[in-house]
Design an enzyme around this catalytic site. Structure first.
Site, PDB file in Angstrom:
ATOM      1  N   CYS A 114      58.686 -20.007  12.333  1.00 42.72           N
ATOM      2  CA  CYS A 114      58.954 -21.458  12.384  1.00 42.72           C
ATOM      3  C   CYS A 114      59.715 -21.866  13.634  1.00 42.72           C
ATOM      4  O   CYS A 114      59.619 -23.003  14.089  1.00 42.72           O
ATOM      5  CB  CYS A 114      59.741 -21.883  11.147  1.00 42.72           C
ATOM      6  N   HIS A 276      61.607 -29.094  12.585  1.00 44.07           N
ATOM      7  CA  HIS A 276      60.479 -28.296  12.090  1.00 44.07           C
ATOM      8  C   HIS A 276      60.171 -28.781  10.676  1.00 44.07           C
ATOM      9  O   HIS A 276      61.082 -28.968   9.865  1.00 44.07           O
ATOM     10  CB  HIS A 276      60.848 -26.811  12.099  1.00 44.07           C
ATOM     11  N   ASN A 306      53.483 -27.470   6.162  1.00 47.04           N
ATOM     12  CA  ASN A 306      54.313 -26.722   7.107  1.00 47.04           C
ATOM     13  C   ASN A 306      53.380 -25.897   7.997  1.00 47.04           C
ATOM     14  O   ASN A 306      52.728 -24.974   7.521  1.00 47.04           O
ATOM     15  CB  ASN A 306      55.267 -25.825   6.306  1.00 47.04           C
TER      16      ASN A 306
HETATM   17  O1  UT7 Z   1      59.219 -22.976   7.215  1.00 49.95           O
HETATM   18  C1  UT7 Z   1      59.658 -21.733   6.785  1.00 49.95           C
HETATM   19  C2  UT7 Z   1      60.882 -21.870   6.028  1.00 49.95           C
HETATM   20  N1  UT7 Z   1      60.576 -22.114   4.637  1.00 49.95           N
HETATM   21  C3  UT7 Z   1      61.251 -23.028   3.984  1.00 49.95           C
HETATM   22  O2  UT7 Z   1      62.050 -23.709   4.563  1.00 49.95           O
HETATM   23  C4  UT7 Z   1      61.013 -23.137   2.492  1.00 49.95           C
HETATM   24  C5  UT7 Z   1      62.305 -23.443   1.805  1.00 49.95           C
HETATM   25  N2  UT7 Z   1      62.148 -23.437   0.336  1.00 49.95           N
HETATM   26  C6  UT7 Z   1      61.468 -24.411  -0.286  1.00 49.95           C
HETATM   27  O3  UT7 Z   1      60.943 -25.294   0.325  1.00 49.95           O
HETATM   28  C7  UT7 Z   1      61.441 -24.344  -1.802  1.00 49.95           C
HETATM   29  O4  UT7 Z   1      62.209 -23.262  -2.241  1.00 49.95           O
HETATM   30  C8  UT7 Z   1      60.018 -24.235  -2.400  1.00 49.95           C
HETATM   31  C9  UT7 Z   1      59.303 -25.551  -2.224  1.00 49.95           C
HETATM   32  C10 UT7 Z   1      59.249 -23.122  -1.723  1.00 49.95           C
HETATM   33  C11 UT7 Z   1      60.061 -23.907  -3.874  1.00 49.95           C
HETATM   34  O5  UT7 Z   1      60.820 -24.888  -4.558  1.00 49.95           O
HETATM   35  P1  UT7 Z   1      61.970 -24.456  -5.549  1.00 49.95           P
HETATM   36  O6  UT7 Z   1      62.521 -25.689  -6.104  1.00 49.95           O
HETATM   37  O7  UT7 Z   1      62.938 -23.568  -4.805  1.00 49.95           O
HETATM   38  O8  UT7 Z   1      61.202 -23.666  -6.647  1.00 49.95           O
HETATM   39  P2  UT7 Z   1      61.395 -22.157  -7.150  1.00 49.95           P
HETATM   40  O9  UT7 Z   1      60.761 -21.197  -6.215  1.00 49.95           O
HETATM   41  O10 UT7 Z   1      62.813 -21.932  -7.535  1.00 49.95           O
HETATM   42  O11 UT7 Z   1      60.541 -22.188  -8.484  1.00 49.95           O
HETATM   43  C12 UT7 Z   1      60.884 -23.064  -9.573  1.00 49.95           C
HETATM   44  C13 UT7 Z   1      59.778 -23.018 -10.586  1.00 49.95           C
HETATM   45  C14 UT7 Z   1      59.371 -21.610 -10.979  1.00 49.95           C
HETATM   46  O12 UT7 Z   1      58.995 -21.628 -12.347  1.00 49.95           O
HETATM   47  P3  UT7 Z   1      60.028 -21.147 -13.485  1.00 49.95           P
HETATM   48  O13 UT7 Z   1      60.359 -19.731 -13.143  1.00 49.95           O
HETATM   49  O14 UT7 Z   1      61.195 -22.067 -13.377  1.00 49.95           O
HETATM   50  O15 UT7 Z   1      59.232 -21.313 -14.730  1.00 49.95           O
HETATM   51  C15 UT7 Z   1      58.148 -21.360 -10.157  1.00 49.95           C
HETATM   52  O16 UT7 Z   1      57.272 -20.407 -10.742  1.00 49.95           O
HETATM   53  O17 UT7 Z   1      58.606 -23.630 -10.049  1.00 49.95           O
HETATM   54  C16 UT7 Z   1      57.511 -22.707 -10.144  1.00 49.95           C
HETATM   55  N3  UT7 Z   1      56.641 -22.946  -8.994  1.00 49.95           N
HETATM   56  C17 UT7 Z   1      55.611 -23.812  -9.020  1.00 49.95           C
HETATM   57  N4  UT7 Z   1      55.146 -24.620  -9.983  1.00 49.95           N
HETATM   58  C18 UT7 Z   1      54.088 -25.386  -9.671  1.00 49.95           C
HETATM   59  C19 UT7 Z   1      56.699 -22.360  -7.775  1.00 49.95           C
HETATM   60  N5  UT7 Z   1      55.733 -22.853  -6.994  1.00 49.95           N
HETATM   61  C20 UT7 Z   1      55.035 -23.749  -7.739  1.00 49.95           C
HETATM   62  C21 UT7 Z   1      53.929 -24.569  -7.485  1.00 49.95           C
HETATM   63  N6  UT7 Z   1      53.496 -25.375  -8.491  1.00 49.95           N
HETATM   64  N7  UT7 Z   1      53.311 -24.585  -6.294  1.00 49.95           N
END
Ligand code: UT7
Length: 349
Positions: A114, A276, A306
């Site tokens: 990134c 970014h 992204n």
């Molecule tokens: O550019 C490179 C740098 N990257 C970043 O800056 C990314 C930074 N992180 C993020 O943007 C966020 O962490 C994400 C958008 C990737 C994920 O969001 P989050 O709020 O941190 O979700 P999480 O990974 O903690 O997951 C929460 C829940 C989980 O379910 P349970 O375990 O609570 O039942 C995941 O399985 O959301 C679920 N989940 C989804 N549900 C529907 C994860 N991805 C998805 C999805 N659709 N695409």
């Protein structure tokens, strides 16, 4: 010593639009979840066979070169940032040199995910300042759609990424109110495994990623890319999203303030911040923390997702094309991502 200015800028967005709804065909996700957590509504995917990271970079480069009032033959150095190269080696820089029928100039590939474009810009800036080169092409391009896990298992990553390319041509300038004022580069390898694609690679579990790749029965020759890896979908990126998010919201403001302070400015002086495009929530957090208005921050992740190394030049190009950036404006570019690496650049347009 001259400064470098962005003499021309271009972008290339592949034609195919993929909405959040489209992704629900492949995985358990929803438009609501994706928009709420990331701000993304849609992204673009490159043509499966006709477009590559290099070809998209070439299209963006052609526009940047033309807008810089120069030609491909006049370019004297290439810096190409990507995490999704056409080949494991050689890099995309030489592929672009070939495609644009350039002279036998130097071509450098940058692997900083990134932050890749800002690292590339910083390298090019140094070459211009020392007088070594006069016309440097800096490209950020990604074809993520070819390397994502589109099953529910990979949904936290695959819904975020999109394809596209951006490019700039850097040239020297003696104008006092124009050019790159400074660049600031950082890394912290402690968290290298938090956002990474481990395979193919030569690690053979050395860094403790054993749970992720089972090499036990693999002959030495197969450890780089074994059948087991593919069978277990271990050839896809891994991300601990929350850990990345927590670090990003600290490092983005820090590296922006570093650039401002190095040049005697404060946040209110920024005409346009181009962060970014990692996650709209991260950009909004940074905006709030630095007390910037909506007009001072440019976001387009809603439409492109992204695009890692391509996101800063695509956003900068789009903001400029919309007439939101004019000659002399103070523009800040900032990025954070895998490595971790993070970086900023402050420039007068
Ligand atoms: O550019 C490179 C740098 N990257 C970043 O800056 C990314 C930074 N992180 C993020 O943007 C966020 O962490 C994400 C958008 C990737 C994920 O969001 P989050 O709020 O941190 O979700 P999480 O990974 O903690 O997951 C929460 C829940 C989980 O379910 P349970 O375990 O609570 O039942 C995941 O399985 O959301 C679920 N989940 C989804 N549900 C529907 C994860 N991805 C998805 C999805 N659709 N695409």
């Amino acid at each position: 010593m001259p400064r470098s200015k962005i003499a021309g800028i271009g972008k290339y967005i592949p034609e195919r639009t993929v909405t959040n709804q489209d992704l629900t065909q492949y995985m358990e996700t929803s438009d609501e979840w994706i928009q709420e957590r990331t701000g993304i509504k849609e992204r673009h995917y490159a043509h499966r066979t006709d477009e590559t990271t290099t070809t998209m970079g070439v299209e963006a480069a052609k526009i940047a070169i033309e807008r810089a009032g120069t030609t491909a033959e006049e370019i004297d150095f290439i810096v190409f940032a990507t995490l999704s190269p056409d080949y494991y080696f050689p890099g995309c820089g030489v592929m672009l040199q070939r495609a644009l029928k350039m002279k036998e100039i130097g071509a450098l590939d940058v692997r900083n995910q990134c932050s890749g474009f800002l690292y590339a810009l910083s390298v090019a800036d140094q070459f211009i300042k020392t007088g070594m080169y006069k016309n440097i092409l800096v490209v950020g391009s990604e074809k993520h759609s070819f390397g994502l896990d589109f099953s529910t298992r990979g949904r936290n990553i695959s819904v975020i990424f999109g394809d596209g390319a951006g490019a700039v041509v850097l040239q020297p300038t003696d104008e006092k109110d124009q050019g790159i004022l400074s660049t600031h580069l950082h890394s912290d390898g402690e968290s290298a495994e938090i956002l990474a694609m481990y395979n193919p690679g030569t690690h053979a579990n050395h860094w403790g990623t054993k749970d992720y790749a089972d090499f036990d029965d693999a002959p030495i020759a197969q450890m780089f890319m074994s059948h087991a890896m593919i069978d277990n979908a271990q050839n896809f990126p891994y991300m601990d999203g929350q850990a990345v998010f927590k670090k990003a919201v600290v490092k983005f403001p820090e590296v922006i303030m570093e650039a401002l302070q190095a040049n005697g400015y404060q946040a209110s002086d920024i005409h346009m911040l181009i962060p970014h495009q990692a996650n709209l929530r991260i950009s909004q957090f940074v905006q709030h923390k630095l007390k910037l208005s909506d007009e001072q921050v440019y976001n387009n992740i809603q439409h492109y997702g992204n695009t890692t190394a391509a996101s800063v030049p695509i956003a900068l190009c789009e903001a400029w094309e919309k007439g939101l950036i004019s000659r002399g404006d103070l523009v800040c570019l900032a990025a954070f991502g895998s490595g971790f690496t993070w970086a900023s650049a402050l420039l007068k347009w």
